[in-house]
Write an enzyme that holds these catalytic residues in place. Structure first.
Site, PDB file in Angstrom:
ATOM      1  N   LYS A  22       6.909   1.615  -2.360  1.00  0.00           N
ATOM      2  CA  LYS A  22       7.698   2.011  -1.190  1.00  0.00           C
ATOM      3  C   LYS A  22       7.773   0.886  -0.154  1.00  0.00           C
ATOM      4  O   LYS A  22       8.836   0.561   0.356  1.00  0.00           O
ATOM      5  CB  LYS A  22       7.073   3.254  -0.554  1.00  0.00           C
ATOM      6  CG  LYS A  22       7.529   3.517   0.864  1.00  0.00           C
ATOM      7  CD  LYS A  22       6.743   4.649   1.490  1.00  0.00           C
ATOM      8  CE  LYS A  22       6.964   4.762   2.971  1.00  0.00           C
ATOM      9  NZ  LYS A  22       6.246   3.752   3.766  1.00  0.00           N
ATOM     10  N   ASN A  23       6.626   0.299   0.167  1.00  0.00           N
ATOM     11  CA  ASN A  23       6.626  -0.660   1.270  1.00  0.00           C
ATOM     12  C   ASN A  23       7.293  -1.986   0.909  1.00  0.00           C
ATOM     13  O   ASN A  23       7.654  -2.753   1.796  1.00  0.00           O
ATOM     14  CB  ASN A  23       5.203  -0.871   1.800  1.00  0.00           C
ATOM     15  CG  ASN A  23       4.725   0.352   2.564  1.00  0.00           C
ATOM     16  OD1 ASN A  23       5.525   1.225   2.919  1.00  0.00           O
ATOM     17  ND2 ASN A  23       3.419   0.433   2.798  1.00  0.00           N
ATOM     18  N   CYS A 117       6.081   7.436  10.777  1.00  0.00           N
ATOM     19  CA  CYS A 117       4.823   8.160  10.976  1.00  0.00           C
ATOM     20  C   CYS A 117       4.213   7.861  12.334  1.00  0.00           C
ATOM     21  O   CYS A 117       4.254   6.735  12.815  1.00  0.00           O
ATOM     22  CB  CYS A 117       3.826   7.767   9.897  1.00  0.00           C
ATOM     23  SG  CYS A 117       4.136   8.637   8.372  1.00  0.00           S
ATOM     24  N   ARG A 122       2.519   2.093  17.935  1.00  0.00           N
ATOM     25  CA  ARG A 122       2.847   1.169  16.853  1.00  0.00           C
ATOM     26  C   ARG A 122       3.673   0.033  17.454  1.00  0.00           C
ATOM     27  O   ARG A 122       4.899   0.001  17.336  1.00  0.00           O
ATOM     28  CB  ARG A 122       3.570   1.898  15.729  1.00  0.00           C
ATOM     29  CG  ARG A 122       2.697   2.976  15.121  1.00  0.00           C
ATOM     30  CD  ARG A 122       3.273   3.591  13.878  1.00  0.00           C
ATOM     31  NE  ARG A 122       3.272   2.674  12.748  1.00  0.00           N
ATOM     32  CZ  ARG A 122       3.520   3.055  11.491  1.00  0.00           C
ATOM     33  NH1 ARG A 122       3.785   4.311  11.226  1.00  0.00           N
ATOM     34  NH2 ARG A 122       3.502   2.182  10.518  1.00  0.00           N
ATOM     35  N   ASP A 305      -3.793   3.141   4.210  1.00  0.00           N
ATOM     36  CA  ASP A 305      -2.895   4.177   3.675  1.00  0.00           C
ATOM     37  C   ASP A 305      -3.562   5.028   2.589  1.00  0.00           C
ATOM     38  O   ASP A 305      -2.947   5.979   2.098  1.00  0.00           O
ATOM     39  CB  ASP A 305      -1.608   3.537   3.131  1.00  0.00           C
ATOM     40  CG  ASP A 305      -0.694   3.082   4.257  1.00  0.00           C
ATOM     41  OD1 ASP A 305      -1.021   3.322   5.434  1.00  0.00           O
ATOM     42  OD2 ASP A 305       0.352   2.471   3.969  1.00  0.00           O
ATOM     43  N   ARG A 397       8.947  11.460   2.112  1.00  0.00           N
ATOM     44  CA  ARG A 397       9.343  10.111   2.534  1.00  0.00           C
ATOM     45  C   ARG A 397       8.797   9.054   1.581  1.00  0.00           C
ATOM     46  O   ARG A 397       9.396   8.002   1.421  1.00  0.00           O
ATOM     47  CB  ARG A 397       8.762   9.808   3.931  1.00  0.00           C
ATOM     48  CG  ARG A 397       9.569  10.350   5.078  1.00  0.00           C
ATOM     49  CD  ARG A 397       9.005   9.805   6.385  1.00  0.00           C
ATOM     50  NE  ARG A 397       8.699   8.391   6.218  1.00  0.00           N
ATOM     51  CZ  ARG A 397       7.656   7.759   6.758  1.00  0.00           C
ATOM     52  NH1 ARG A 397       6.828   8.412   7.540  1.00  0.00           N
ATOM     53  NH2 ARG A 397       7.449   6.487   6.538  1.00  0.00           N
TER      54      ARG A 397
HETATM   55  C1  UD1 Z   1       2.671  -1.267   7.211  1.00  0.00           C
HETATM   56  C2  UD1 Z   1       2.875  -0.086   6.302  1.00  0.00           C
HETATM   57  C3  UD1 Z   1       1.951   1.066   6.707  1.00  0.00           C
HETATM   58  C4  UD1 Z   1       0.502   0.575   6.739  1.00  0.00           C
HETATM   59  C5  UD1 Z   1       0.360  -0.687   7.573  1.00  0.00           C
HETATM   60  C6  UD1 Z   1      -1.027  -1.303   7.484  1.00  0.00           C
HETATM   61  C7  UD1 Z   1       5.202  -0.401   5.780  1.00  0.00           C
HETATM   62  C8  UD1 Z   1       6.588   0.111   5.897  1.00  0.00           C
HETATM   63  N1  UD1 Z   1       4.268   0.315   6.395  1.00  0.00           N
HETATM   64  O1  UD1 Z   1       3.010  -0.811   8.532  1.00  0.00           O
HETATM   65  O2  UD1 Z   1       2.115   2.116   5.766  1.00  0.00           O
HETATM   66  O3  UD1 Z   1      -0.328   1.579   7.271  1.00  0.00           O
HETATM   67  O4  UD1 Z   1       1.299  -1.680   7.144  1.00  0.00           O
HETATM   68  O5  UD1 Z   1      -1.331  -1.629   6.167  1.00  0.00           O
HETATM   69  O6  UD1 Z   1       4.951  -1.401   5.118  1.00  0.00           O
HETATM   70  N2  UD1 Z   1       0.360  -4.472  15.421  1.00  0.00           N
HETATM   71  C9  UD1 Z   1       0.457  -5.027  16.679  1.00  0.00           C
HETATM   72  N3  UD1 Z   1       1.625  -5.677  17.013  1.00  0.00           N
HETATM   73  C10 UD1 Z   1       2.667  -5.787  16.154  1.00  0.00           C
HETATM   74  C11 UD1 Z   1       2.563  -5.221  14.865  1.00  0.00           C
HETATM   75  C12 UD1 Z   1       1.387  -4.571  14.528  1.00  0.00           C
HETATM   76  O7  UD1 Z   1      -0.473  -4.953  17.479  1.00  0.00           O
HETATM   77  O8  UD1 Z   1       3.680  -6.376  16.520  1.00  0.00           O
HETATM   78  C13 UD1 Z   1      -0.897  -3.787  15.021  1.00  0.00           C
HETATM   79  C14 UD1 Z   1      -0.661  -2.315  14.747  1.00  0.00           C
HETATM   80  O9  UD1 Z   1      -0.746  -1.551  15.939  1.00  0.00           O
HETATM   81  C15 UD1 Z   1      -1.777  -2.008  13.771  1.00  0.00           C
HETATM   82  C16 UD1 Z   1      -1.942  -3.317  12.981  1.00  0.00           C
HETATM   83  O10 UD1 Z   1      -1.317  -4.317  13.786  1.00  0.00           O
HETATM   84  O11 UD1 Z   1      -2.964  -1.749  14.479  1.00  0.00           O
HETATM   85  C17 UD1 Z   1      -1.325  -3.330  11.603  1.00  0.00           C
HETATM   86  O12 UD1 Z   1       0.031  -2.991  11.681  1.00  0.00           O
HETATM   87  P1  UD1 Z   1       1.135  -3.519  10.652  1.00  0.00           P
HETATM   88  O13 UD1 Z   1       0.465  -4.228   9.519  1.00  0.00           O
HETATM   89  O14 UD1 Z   1       2.190  -4.229  11.399  1.00  0.00           O
HETATM   90  O15 UD1 Z   1       1.735  -2.151  10.123  1.00  0.00           O
HETATM   91  P2  UD1 Z   1       3.233  -1.861   9.697  1.00  0.00           P
HETATM   92  O16 UD1 Z   1       3.858  -3.098   9.132  1.00  0.00           O
HETATM   93  O17 UD1 Z   1       3.946  -1.141  10.789  1.00  0.00           O
END
Ligand code: UD1
Length: 418
Positions: A22-23, A117, A122, A305, A397
């Protein structure tokens, strides 16, 4: 509205085949628009997030056609829009990838703040930091993130937190930039590597994906490609845990064992028997399993996850387990639902202390997010009697045909309209 009714207590035995990741899918579909051409992506999971993204692109003038439920043809030669509205993107967290892709192609993008989610704030500050470093001006107005650049120029970007989304989004914006971009402290997840491979198959020049330094040499243009997506690490882990929680004998096919190392290590520590082949893992459990401690971390650490699915398993293990959630600040909302099934869990901040109980018992519960929903399905498989799970829109989803795959191994789950 639909719900799942699970008649628990059945030992699972048999085989299950993992769908595409999915990701990776939700990154590659937007990435395809970087070429003024046709891309065909195979082995896509047939899930709501993929369907919603294809619909969004269709609305923007891209022609997305499912050649079969797992193969999407994306023709972006008539893309005529650099704006994705709230209506279009409210359901999908990963709609933020449209920002990087549109910015890369048009040097201009407007995308509504993403949905998806809800497990705490986020932020996307690291995505914005990357786009800005490449030369874009980014503003947030009326719920829309607007990015614009005269030109994008490669540079060195250090991520303050390891972020999957920021790593991929910066790659998308940088592949067509002038010069070389370096992402330091990059995420190393399998779907980051798969997205880089996809972009390289379109003609990009990305090296180092899978390590914490990724180097992207900008190219003038990308072209169409045919690409097959990797198996879903999280779906695979969910079915491995399903085998363990029902003390079953389950072979999970079409996975990459290397991607499962952190999960396999924990299951072995609990007393599960594992047999590994090139593309499968057989999971066997007979006796009651032992408690273990888990800390979620970016890849290759234990994936956040799979944290709810693991909580379900640990809730019936012998002894006390401690789970530390170090990726998301608020990912234990589902614990109250697990408690309805009889789990004994105390949460303090980012730590959950799970005292294993002998048995769970069926009850009515609600999925609070995608993976929490999967955790509840697993707990229901182990619980005595009937469990009703609602809020299935979350589970749908990200899981293709979850009840069909589990029923084929002996589970008793029906989907009913409310
Ligand atoms: C992706 C996955 C999600 C998974 C997550 C962590 C997808 C579509 N979703 O989410 O299922 O739980 O990776 O493996 O691939 N953060 C910041 N600033 C940013 C971006 C992130 O502080 O600009 C923090 C977030 O709050 C969180 C951490 O970094 O604490 C990890 O987030 P991130 O790896 O970015 O998650 P997603 O890419 O949104």
């Amino acid at each position: 509205m639909e719900e799942l009714i699970v008649n628990g207590g059945k030992r699972l035995e048999g085989e299950v085949f993992v769908s595409g990741a999915k990701n990776a899918a939700v990154a590659m579909i937007p990435a395809a628009i970087l070429a003024n051409d046709v891309c065909v992506i195979e082995n896509l999971p047939y899930i709501d997030d993929v369907i919603s993204l294809a619909d969004t692109l269709n609305e923007m003038g891209v022609k997305c056609d499912f050649l079969d439920p797992h193969t999407l043809r994306i023709d972006s030669r008539n893309l005529n829009n650099f704006c994705a509205t709230y209506e279009a993107v409210k359901k999908i967290r990963a709609s933020y990838y449209l920002l990087g892709a549109l910015l890369g192609r048009y040097k201009q993008a407007e995308v509504a703040f993403p949905g998806g989610c809800n497990f705490g704030t986020r932020p996307i500050d690291q995505h914005i930091k990357g786009f800005t470093a490449l030369g874009a001006e980014v503003v947030v107005e009326h719920g829309m993130i607007k990015a614009r650049a005269d030109k994008l120029v490669g540079t060195q970007i250090y991520l303050d937190v390891v972020s999957v989304g920021a790593t991929i989004n910066i790659m998308l914006a940088a592949v067509l930039a002038e010069g070389t971009t370096t992402i330091e402290n990059a995420a190393k997840e399998p779907h980051v590597v798969d997205t880089a491979n996809f972009l390289n198959s379109m003609g990009a020049n990305i090296k180092g994906a899978g390590t914490d330094v990724i180097r992207i040499v900008g190219v003038k243009k990308l072209s169409g490609t045919n690409y097959m997506i990797i198996p879903d690490q999280i779906e695979a882990g969910t079915y491995m845990i399903a085998g363990a929680i029902t003390r079953g004998d389950v072979t999970v096919h079409n996975l990459i064992p290397k991607h499962m190392e952190s999960v396999s290590a924990k299951l072995l520590e609990m007393g599960v028997e594992l047999e590994e082949g090139d593309d499968y893992i057989r999971v066997k459990a007979k006796d009651r399993l032992k408690a273990v401690n888990i800390k979620t971390l970016p890849y290759p650490g234990f994936p956040t996850d799979l944290q709810p699915q693991m909580s379900a398993l640990l809730s019936i293990a012998e002894g006390t387990s401690i789970i530390t959630e170090s990726v998301w600040e608020n990912r234990f909302q589902y614990i109250d639902e697990l408690k309805r099934l009889g789990a004994d869990i105390k949460v303090e901040g980012r730590v959950a202390v799970i005292k294993g109980v002998k048995k769970l018992s069926g009850a009515q519960v609600s999925a609070t997010d995608l993976r929490a929903g999967a955790g509840l399905v697993l707990a229901a498989l182990a619980a005595e009697g009937k469990t009703t799970i609602n809020n299935l829109q979350y589970i749908d989803r990200g899981y293709e045909a979850i009840e069909k795959k589990l029923n084929a191994m002996g589970a008793e789950i029906i989907r009913v309209k409310k």
